[in-house]
Design a protein around this motif. Structure first.
Motif, PDB file in Angstrom:
ATOM      1  N   LYS A 313      -3.535   0.217   3.934  1.00 12.18           N
ATOM      2  CA  LYS A 313      -4.698  -0.670   3.988  1.00 12.18           C
ATOM      3  C   LYS A 313      -4.410  -2.024   3.340  1.00 12.18           C
ATOM      4  O   LYS A 313      -4.845  -3.062   3.840  1.00 12.18           O
ATOM      5  CB  LYS A 313      -5.899  -0.006   3.300  1.00 12.18           C
ATOM      6  CG  LYS A 313      -6.486   1.179   4.048  1.00 12.18           C
ATOM      7  CD  LYS A 313      -7.040   0.751   5.393  1.00 12.18           C
ATOM      8  CE  LYS A 313      -7.659   1.906   6.153  1.00 12.18           C
ATOM      9  NZ  LYS A 313      -8.190   1.469   7.479  1.00 12.18           N
ATOM     10  N   SER A 318      -4.286  -5.591   5.231  1.00  8.55           N
ATOM     11  CA  SER A 318      -4.925  -6.546   4.302  1.00  8.55           C
ATOM     12  C   SER A 318      -6.396  -6.197   4.058  1.00  8.55           C
ATOM     13  O   SER A 318      -7.249  -7.079   3.932  1.00  8.55           O
ATOM     14  CB  SER A 318      -4.810  -7.978   4.848  1.00  8.55           C
ATOM     15  OG  SER A 318      -3.458  -8.345   5.005  1.00  8.55           O
ATOM     16  N   ASP A 319      -6.663  -4.910   3.999  1.00  9.09           N
ATOM     17  CA  ASP A 319      -8.033  -4.431   3.786  1.00  9.09           C
ATOM     18  C   ASP A 319      -8.234  -4.171   2.289  1.00  9.09           C
ATOM     19  O   ASP A 319      -8.061  -3.056   1.794  1.00  9.09           O
ATOM     20  CB  ASP A 319      -8.265  -3.159   4.596  1.00  9.09           C
ATOM     21  CG  ASP A 319      -9.722  -2.693   4.533  1.00  9.09           C
ATOM     22  OD1 ASP A 319     -10.518  -3.315   3.814  1.00  9.09           O
ATOM     23  OD2 ASP A 319     -10.038  -1.698   5.208  1.00  9.09           O
ATOM     24  N   VAL A 320      -8.582  -5.229   1.572  1.00  7.70           N
ATOM     25  CA  VAL A 320      -8.743  -5.131   0.118  1.00  7.70           C
ATOM     26  C   VAL A 320      -9.944  -4.262  -0.248  1.00  7.70           C
ATOM     27  O   VAL A 320      -9.936  -3.577  -1.276  1.00  7.70           O
ATOM     28  CB  VAL A 320      -8.901  -6.541  -0.494  1.00  7.70           C
ATOM     29  CG1 VAL A 320      -9.076  -6.451  -2.005  1.00  7.70           C
ATOM     30  CG2 VAL A 320      -7.699  -7.401  -0.146  1.00  7.70           C
ATOM     31  N   TYR A 321     -10.962  -4.261   0.579  1.00  9.54           N
ATOM     32  CA  TYR A 321     -12.179  -3.509   0.263  1.00  9.54           C
ATOM     33  C   TYR A 321     -11.908  -2.002   0.176  1.00  9.54           C
ATOM     34  O   TYR A 321     -12.424  -1.321  -0.719  1.00  9.54           O
ATOM     35  CB  TYR A 321     -13.244  -3.794   1.316  1.00  9.54           C
ATOM     36  CG  TYR A 321     -13.691  -5.230   1.343  1.00  9.54           C
ATOM     37  CD1 TYR A 321     -14.545  -5.744   0.357  1.00  9.54           C
ATOM     38  CD2 TYR A 321     -13.250  -6.109   2.336  1.00  9.54           C
ATOM     39  CE1 TYR A 321     -14.948  -7.069   0.367  1.00  9.54           C
ATOM     40  CE2 TYR A 321     -13.643  -7.439   2.352  1.00  9.54           C
ATOM     41  CZ  TYR A 321     -14.494  -7.909   1.361  1.00  9.54           C
ATOM     42  OH  TYR A 321     -14.887  -9.230   1.368  1.00  9.54           O
ATOM     43  N   SER A 322     -11.108  -1.485   1.104  1.00  9.92           N
ATOM     44  CA  SER A 322     -10.765  -0.056   1.048  1.00  9.92           C
ATOM     45  C   SER A 322     -10.005   0.271  -0.223  1.00  9.92           C
ATOM     46  O   SER A 322     -10.210   1.311  -0.848  1.00  9.92           O
ATOM     47  CB  SER A 322      -9.931   0.337   2.270  1.00  9.92           C
ATOM     48  OG  SER A 322     -10.668   0.196   3.445  1.00  9.92           O
ATOM     49  N   VAL A 324     -10.247  -1.322  -3.081  1.00  9.73           N
ATOM     50  CA  VAL A 324     -11.207  -1.376  -4.190  1.00  9.73           C
ATOM     51  C   VAL A 324     -11.975  -0.065  -4.288  1.00  9.73           C
ATOM     52  O   VAL A 324     -12.211   0.465  -5.383  1.00  9.73           O
ATOM     53  CB  VAL A 324     -12.162  -2.572  -4.015  1.00  9.73           C
ATOM     54  CG1 VAL A 324     -13.314  -2.485  -5.021  1.00  9.73           C
ATOM     55  CG2 VAL A 324     -11.420  -3.890  -4.174  1.00  9.73           C
ATOM     56  N   VAL A 325     -12.355   0.486  -3.137  1.00 10.94           N
ATOM     57  CA  VAL A 325     -13.076   1.764  -3.127  1.00 10.94           C
ATOM     58  C   VAL A 325     -12.207   2.875  -3.707  1.00 10.94           C
ATOM     59  O   VAL A 325     -12.671   3.699  -4.507  1.00 10.94           O
ATOM     60  CB  VAL A 325     -13.524   2.111  -1.689  1.00 10.94           C
ATOM     61  CG1 VAL A 325     -14.076   3.532  -1.643  1.00 10.94           C
ATOM     62  CG2 VAL A 325     -14.571   1.131  -1.197  1.00 10.94           C
ATOM     63  N   SER A 328     -11.839   2.393  -7.453  1.00  6.58           N
ATOM     64  CA  SER A 328     -13.118   2.732  -8.092  1.00  6.58           C
ATOM     65  C   SER A 328     -13.305   4.241  -8.172  1.00  6.58           C
ATOM     66  O   SER A 328     -13.763   4.774  -9.182  1.00  6.58           O
ATOM     67  CB  SER A 328     -14.276   2.097  -7.317  1.00  6.58           C
ATOM     68  OG  SER A 328     -14.144   0.694  -7.276  1.00  6.58           O
TER      69      SER A 328
END
Length: 358
Positions: A313, A318-322, A324-325, A328
């Motif tokens: 990812k 370049s899927d930074v949101y995944s 971050v999840v 977290s």
């Protein structure tokens, strides 16, 4: 450049596979006293692993290379991510001296990539995971039953003064070599399978190179792990060593013939624990090293899965949101475990204060 990097990681992973497999094979011969020199045990392990990989590693290579995710998913970049994720998990386990299944971390890494691209052969994966559970249970039950029978007929005492002791010594070394052979059959695919699946090398040459580096790892990096399996769980006699090694080698060889990557370390360690339980009772489960190994076995496939998924990812999509999840979720999990530990630690002190006031 990326292809060279893939091979470097694969061969480094192969060396760590050898280090981890050392305990699962010749650890029993070393622990039972059949081989007193640890370095000699590792040398025999290296030879067995090399021969097993070269002569019988092909079927499991096919499974790792194309049986879990489609071949078109395995680009050079994906291969690097799979191998790096699995190598990191295995390297951490080797550093702390815990015998870890290379099959589990490799399959976990492959599945992580498959989940990222929504391309996993679920049915094949379920078959593999089910055998991860079934085979160690079969090993435990087999070794436990034989261990109880050996205790009942007091074979351990008879063995010490028996003229058969030299034969038993030879037999436990032979079964240990057989177990190392089965480790080579099953485990070399974990390092070479992704390379073969991506078409970076043909299976025969890949197995040969992989076998060489697995053997190097067994000889040079296997000391901590062979000490854990051979000395830190329980003491066992020559006859018990034959049971442990023979059980593990037979089950893993059968699985390898059908192309199933199975956890050799779990199989062997389950047999060792079974022998200990047969002799000393089930309080052997309270030993810290066993609890630690169980935790690592459960966490490691998930750990490698999360790493490979996150790297896909982040680096390829370049899927930074995944990412971050994922981070977290990890932080939340660690926080919850820390809170639970804190709560448990507070209970005894509260009880003492309560007693004092009463």
């Amino acid at each position: 450049m990326m292809i060279y990097l893939a091979f470097i990681i694969a061969f480094f992973f192969a060396m760590n596979i050898g280090a981890s497999g050392a305990a699962a094979s010749l650890g029993v011969s070393y622990g039972s006293g059949a081989i007193k020199n640890r370095r000699l045990a590792l040398f025999i392990c290296a030879i067995g692993v090399f021969l097993g990989a070269v002569l019988g590693g092909g079927e499991v290579v096919k499974t790792i290379g194309s049986g879990i995710v489609p071949k078109n998913v395995l680009t050079v970049e994906i291969v690097i991510i799979i191998l790096a994720s699995a190598t990191l998990s295995l390297f951490i386990a080797n550093v702390i001296g815990i015998p870890l299944s290379t099959s589990e971390v490799t399959v976990g890494s492959v599945v992580g990539v498959g989940i990222a691209y929504q391309s996993v052969y679920v049915q094949k994966l379920l078959v593999i995971v089910s055998f991860w559970i079934i085979v160690p249970i079969v090993a435990f039950l087999t070794a436990f039953i034989i261990g109880v029978l050996m205790k009942k007929f007091n074979r351990k005492k008879g063995e010490k003064r028996s003229k058969w002791k030299p034969f038993l010594t030879f037999l436990v070394i032979a079964t240990g070599f057989f177990e190392a052979f089965s480790a080579g059959m099953n485990n070399v695919a974990n390092a070479i399978g992704p390379l073969v699946g991506a078409g970076l090398i043909d299976a025969s040459n890949g197995i040969l190179y992989g076998a060489f580096f697995v053997a190097l790892g067994a000889f040079f990096l296997g000391e901590k792990v062979i000490e854990t399996n051979g000395k830190r769980i329980t003491n066992f006699s020559l006859g018990e060593g034959v049971v442990i090694s023979g059980t593990g080698a037979s089950l893993v060889t059968i699985a390898s013939v059908f192309g199933l990557p199975v956890p050799l370390t779990q199989v062997t360690t389950s047999s060792i624990i079974a022998i200990g339980a047969a002799k000393e009772g089930f309080y052997i489960w309270q030993q810290k090293v066993i609890v630690q190994m169980l935790k690592v076995w459960i966490v490691s496939p998930v750990f490698s899965l999360v790493i490979s998924y996150g790297l896909v990812k982040l680096l390829l999509e370049s899927d930074v949101y995944s990412l971050v999840v994922l981070i977290s979720g990890c932080i939340a999990t660690v926080g919850i475990l820390s809170l639970m530990k804190t709560a448990r630690n507070k209970k005894p002190s509260f009880s003492k204060e309560e007693k004092a006031t009463s």
